[in-house]
Design a protein around this motif. Structure first.
Motif, PDB file in Angstrom:
ATOM      1  N   VAL A  30       0.837  -1.206   0.000  1.00 49.23           N
ATOM      2  CA  VAL A  30       0.000   0.000   0.000  1.00 49.23           C
ATOM      3  C   VAL A  30       0.870   1.254   0.000  1.00 49.23           C
ATOM      4  O   VAL A  30       0.512   2.277  -0.602  1.00 49.23           O
ATOM      5  CB  VAL A  30      -0.949  -0.014   1.217  1.00 49.23           C
ATOM      6  N   LYS A  31       2.038   1.206   0.634  1.00 47.10           N
ATOM      7  CA  LYS A  31       2.934   2.355   0.724  1.00 47.10           C
ATOM      8  C   LYS A  31       4.090   2.269  -0.265  1.00 47.10           C
ATOM      9  O   LYS A  31       5.152   2.857  -0.047  1.00 47.10           O
ATOM     10  CB  LYS A  31       3.483   2.476   2.143  1.00 47.10           C
ATOM     11  N   PHE A  32       3.888   1.539  -1.345  1.00 43.33           N
ATOM     12  CA  PHE A  32       4.961   1.369  -2.331  1.00 43.33           C
ATOM     13  C   PHE A  32       5.333   2.694  -2.994  1.00 43.33           C
ATOM     14  O   PHE A  32       6.501   3.101  -3.002  1.00 43.33           O
ATOM     15  CB  PHE A  32       4.515   0.341  -3.387  1.00 43.33           C
ATOM     16  N   ASP A  33       4.364   3.408  -3.525  1.00 42.27           N
ATOM     17  CA  ASP A  33       4.639   4.677  -4.194  1.00 42.27           C
ATOM     18  C   ASP A  33       5.197   5.713  -3.221  1.00 42.27           C
ATOM     19  O   ASP A  33       6.088   6.501  -3.576  1.00 42.27           O
ATOM     20  CB  ASP A  33       3.375   5.210  -4.861  1.00 42.27           C
ATOM     21  N   GLN A  34       4.684   5.725  -2.009  1.00 45.81           N
ATOM     22  CA  GLN A  34       5.162   6.680  -1.014  1.00 45.81           C
ATOM     23  C   GLN A  34       6.648   6.465  -0.711  1.00 45.81           C
ATOM     24  O   GLN A  34       7.422   7.428  -0.636  1.00 45.81           O
ATOM     25  CB  GLN A  34       4.338   6.548   0.272  1.00 45.81           C
ATOM     26  N   THR A  35       7.046   5.217  -0.572  1.00 52.06           N
ATOM     27  CA  THR A  35       8.447   4.925  -0.276  1.00 52.06           C
ATOM     28  C   THR A  35       9.350   5.296  -1.448  1.00 52.06           C
ATOM     29  O   THR A  35      10.455   5.818  -1.258  1.00 52.06           O
ATOM     30  CB  THR A  35       8.607   3.436   0.071  1.00 52.06           C
ATOM     31  N   LEU A  36       8.897   5.011  -2.678  1.00 51.33           N
ATOM     32  CA  LEU A  36       9.689   5.389  -3.850  1.00 51.33           C
ATOM     33  C   LEU A  36       9.933   6.895  -3.881  1.00 51.33           C
ATOM     34  O   LEU A  36      11.058   7.365  -4.153  1.00 51.33           O
ATOM     35  CB  LEU A  36       8.971   4.956  -5.125  1.00 51.33           C
ATOM     36  N   LYS A  37       8.913   7.681  -3.584  1.00 46.33           N
ATOM     37  CA  LYS A  37       9.053   9.131  -3.639  1.00 46.33           C
ATOM     38  C   LYS A  37       9.935   9.656  -2.515  1.00 46.33           C
ATOM     39  O   LYS A  37      10.698  10.625  -2.715  1.00 46.33           O
ATOM     40  CB  LYS A  37       7.668   9.774  -3.569  1.00 46.33           C
ATOM     41  N   GLU A  38       9.854   9.055  -1.339  1.00 53.98           N
ATOM     42  CA  GLU A  38      10.696   9.507  -0.221  1.00 53.98           C
ATOM     43  C   GLU A  38      12.174   9.325  -0.534  1.00 53.98           C
ATOM     44  O   GLU A  38      12.989  10.226  -0.286  1.00 53.98           O
ATOM     45  CB  GLU A  38      10.323   8.737   1.046  1.00 53.98           C
ATOM     46  N   VAL A  39      12.527   8.193  -1.074  1.00 53.91           N
ATOM     47  CA  VAL A  39      13.932   7.944  -1.400  1.00 53.91           C
ATOM     48  C   VAL A  39      14.378   8.830  -2.556  1.00 53.91           C
ATOM     49  O   VAL A  39      15.507   9.363  -2.554  1.00 53.91           O
ATOM     50  CB  VAL A  39      14.145   6.455  -1.737  1.00 53.91           C
ATOM     51  N   SER A  40      13.536   9.026  -3.558  1.00 51.37           N
ATOM     52  CA  SER A  40      13.893   9.887  -4.693  1.00 51.37           C
ATOM     53  C   SER A  40      14.103  11.331  -4.249  1.00 51.37           C
ATOM     54  O   SER A  40      14.977  12.039  -4.783  1.00 51.37           O
ATOM     55  CB  SER A  40      12.799   9.822  -5.757  1.00 51.37           C
ATOM     56  N   ALA A  41      13.336  11.781  -3.252  1.00 49.26           N
ATOM     57  CA  ALA A  41      13.512  13.140  -2.740  1.00 49.26           C
ATOM     58  C   ALA A  41      14.862  13.293  -2.044  1.00 49.26           C
ATOM     59  O   ALA A  41      15.545  14.316  -2.212  1.00 49.26           O
ATOM     60  CB  ALA A  41      12.373  13.480  -1.780  1.00 49.26           C
ATOM     61  N   ASP A  42      15.264  12.296  -1.280  1.00 49.04           N
ATOM     62  CA  ASP A  42      16.585  12.348  -0.640  1.00 49.04           C
ATOM     63  C   ASP A  42      17.694  12.305  -1.677  1.00 49.04           C
ATOM     64  O   ASP A  42      18.773  12.882  -1.469  1.00 49.04           O
ATOM     65  CB  ASP A  42      16.739  11.188   0.337  1.00 49.04           C
ATOM     66  N   LEU A  43      17.485  11.602  -2.785  1.00 48.85           N
ATOM     67  CA  LEU A  43      18.488  11.549  -3.840  1.00 48.85           C
ATOM     68  C   LEU A  43      18.741  12.930  -4.429  1.00 48.85           C
ATOM     69  O   LEU A  43      19.892  13.288  -4.736  1.00 48.85           O
ATOM     70  CB  LEU A  43      18.028  10.586  -4.931  1.00 48.85           C
ATOM     71  N   LEU A  44      17.708  13.728  -4.585  1.00 46.85           N
ATOM     72  CA  LEU A  44      17.860  15.057  -5.158  1.00 46.85           C
ATOM     73  C   LEU A  44      18.403  16.066  -4.148  1.00 46.85           C
ATOM     74  O   LEU A  44      19.203  16.942  -4.507  1.00 46.85           O
ATOM     75  CB  LEU A  44      16.519  15.561  -5.702  1.00 46.85           C
ATOM     76  N   LYS A  45      17.989  15.945  -2.899  1.00 44.45           N
ATOM     77  CA  LYS A  45      18.351  16.948  -1.897  1.00 44.45           C
ATOM     78  C   LYS A  45      19.593  16.566  -1.095  1.00 44.45           C
ATOM     79  O   LYS A  45      20.428  17.435  -0.796  1.00 44.45           O
ATOM     80  CB  LYS A  45      17.177  17.165  -0.935  1.00 44.45           C
ATOM     81  N   ARG A  46      19.711  15.299  -0.739  1.00 39.40           N
ATOM     82  CA  ARG A  46      20.821  14.874   0.146  1.00 39.40           C
ATOM     83  C   ARG A  46      21.460  13.588  -0.371  1.00 39.40           C
ATOM     84  O   ARG A  46      21.382  12.543   0.280  1.00 39.40           O
ATOM     85  CB  ARG A  46      20.291  14.669   1.566  1.00 39.40           C
TER      86      ARG A  46
END
Length: 432
Positions: A356-372
């Motif tokens: 259920v939280k598959f898309d949410q987890t993908l976006k969280e990690v992708s955000a850290d890739l861009l910012k940190r």
């Protein structure tokens, strides 16, 4: 005492007795001889034969009897059983089946048809076997060998993929370079903002890999993907190109090339091969979690998503600083890809997340890739060190459990060192 019965020597009169077992057997033997075509040898006539003929003549003269009726039935049975084979030729032998009579089937043709049908059924069963395996004919390939033998030998200068990128403008304007009069240089999608000039050739090579479709006929494509599959499934045999068995490592269809060629293409396989070669234990742990009954997720789809996320960030210039500091492009992108995969695994495992939280987890990690991105690399290195320490056989210590048990049973105190060590093992096991 009864007197012995007198022996009858004359011809038999009156109703005849029914045929006994011996007579019935002899009658069946005559039928078999007629069917097979054997002719019984004719013996010389004897006195007994003459008496039997006289008795038969007397029975026929006296009228129909039970013996005559049985002989008639036996004759009819022989005719029905033998059929057209019962009629012998001039030599007394019956014709062979399928040769003398065109209506009779040929046994050789029938057996040939049975053999052909059996082979067809066998081939159909082999074709319908899901997850079938091929013979062990493909050697595994490591990441370094794949990079040297395949990636470094592909043509970059005249690649149509690079020509297509040059025709499209880049959405980002490079502020680090300007022409005379303070005008900023317009970039194309072939350019990467902020990337140093010595790294341009390696950058172009990666762009070509990301634009090359995965194809099964290509030997290196096939060997790289088969190596990843065999390591995750711990198999010694190459999998078939298509089949439901690819679902084991997270592909959505029977043909993995469909998922691979949506984005990233051959670069997807190279990233997975890199992870399985450099950090095999972590790679396998992520795959094991993807097979969990409650926390399962499509492993290969996650890998394809993070290859795309890394390439998107690299094209936008978000990773130029890391590439310039490391002095290379491919190793930096490989490290960031593996860091994204591990961060997804770490969030999924510790948070006990489900699909259920598959898309949410993908976006969280992708955000850290861009910012940190540097923080992702740091957490990845710490996680790899922790996994390697847990799997290090040199850390195993053996205790004399028998003596400890005897001491506990006798009421003696357990040594403090042993108690502390066992407690540490219990905590480590609870974290797993």
């Amino acid at each position: 005492r009864q007197a012995p019965r007198p022996t009858r020597t004359g011809p038999r009169s009156g109703p005849a007795k029914p045929a006994g077992p011996v007579q019935r057997i002899m009658g069946h033997r005559d039928v078999v001889d007629n069917v097979v075509g054997r002719a019984a040898p004719k013996a010389a006539p004897t006195a007994d034969d003459s008496s039997k003929k006289q008795a038969s003549a007397a029975e026929e003269a006296a009228g129909p009897s039970r013996t005559g009726a049985f002989n008639s039935l036996r004759s009819n049975y022989a005719d029905d059983k033998a059929g057209p084979q019962a009629s012998a030729g001039p030599s007394g032998a019956a014709p062979v089946s399928g040769q003398g009579d065109p209506d009779q089937p040929n046994l050789q043709d029938e057996w040939a048809e049975v053999a052909e049908r059996t082979e067809q059924i066998r081939q159909q069963q082999e074709a319908q076997t899901a997850g079938a395996i091929q013979k062990k004919d493909g050697a595994d390939i490591l990441y370094d060998a794949a990079w040297e033998q395949y990636c470094m030998k592909i043509s970059v200068a005249d690649s149509p993929a690079l020509h297509d990128l040059e025709q499209k403008p880049h959405p980002v304007v490079d502020s680090s370079c300007s022409c005379g009069g303070g005008r900023r240089q317009a970039l194309t999608l072939r350019d990467v903002p902020g990337l140093q000039r010595p790294l341009v050739e390696e950058k172009d090579r990666i762009f070509v890999l990301a634009a090359t479709n995965f194809a099964w006929p290509d030997e290196f494509h096939r060997r790289m993907l088969n190596t990843v599959y065999k390591r995750l499934c711990r198999s010694q045999f190459d999998p078939l190109p298509c089949g439901s068995h690819w679902d084991i490592i997270g592909f959505q269809g029977n043909d993995p090339s469909t998922d691979l060629n949506r984005s990233g293409r051959v670069l997807n396989v190279i990233h997975m091969l890199c992870f399985s070669t450099k950090h095999k234990e972590v790679f396998e742990k992520i795959h094991q979690l993807s097979q969990h009954p409650e926390q399962n997720f499509p492993f290969a789809c996650v890998s394809v998503n993070y290859t795309k996320a890394v390439m998107d960030a690299f094209r936008m210039g978000q990773l130029s600083k890391q590439c310039n500091a490391a002095g290379n492009v491919m190793e930096t992108l490989d490290s960031l890809y593996m860091a994204c995969m591990f961060d997804f695994y770490d969030r999924w495992r510790k948070g006990k997340r489900t699909i259920v939280k598959f898309d949410q987890t993908l976006k969280e990690v992708s955000a850290d890739l861009l910012k940190r991105p540097a923080l992702l690399i740091k957490r990845f290195k710490e996680g790899v060190k922790e996994v390697e320490m847990r799997n290090d056989p040199n850390r195993l210590e053996f205790s004399d459990m028998a003596n400890l048990g005897m001491a506990t049973a006798a009421g003696q105190a357990v040594p403090k060192k042993a108690a502390v060590r066992l407690g540490a093992y219990a905590v480590a096991g609870g974290d797993e």
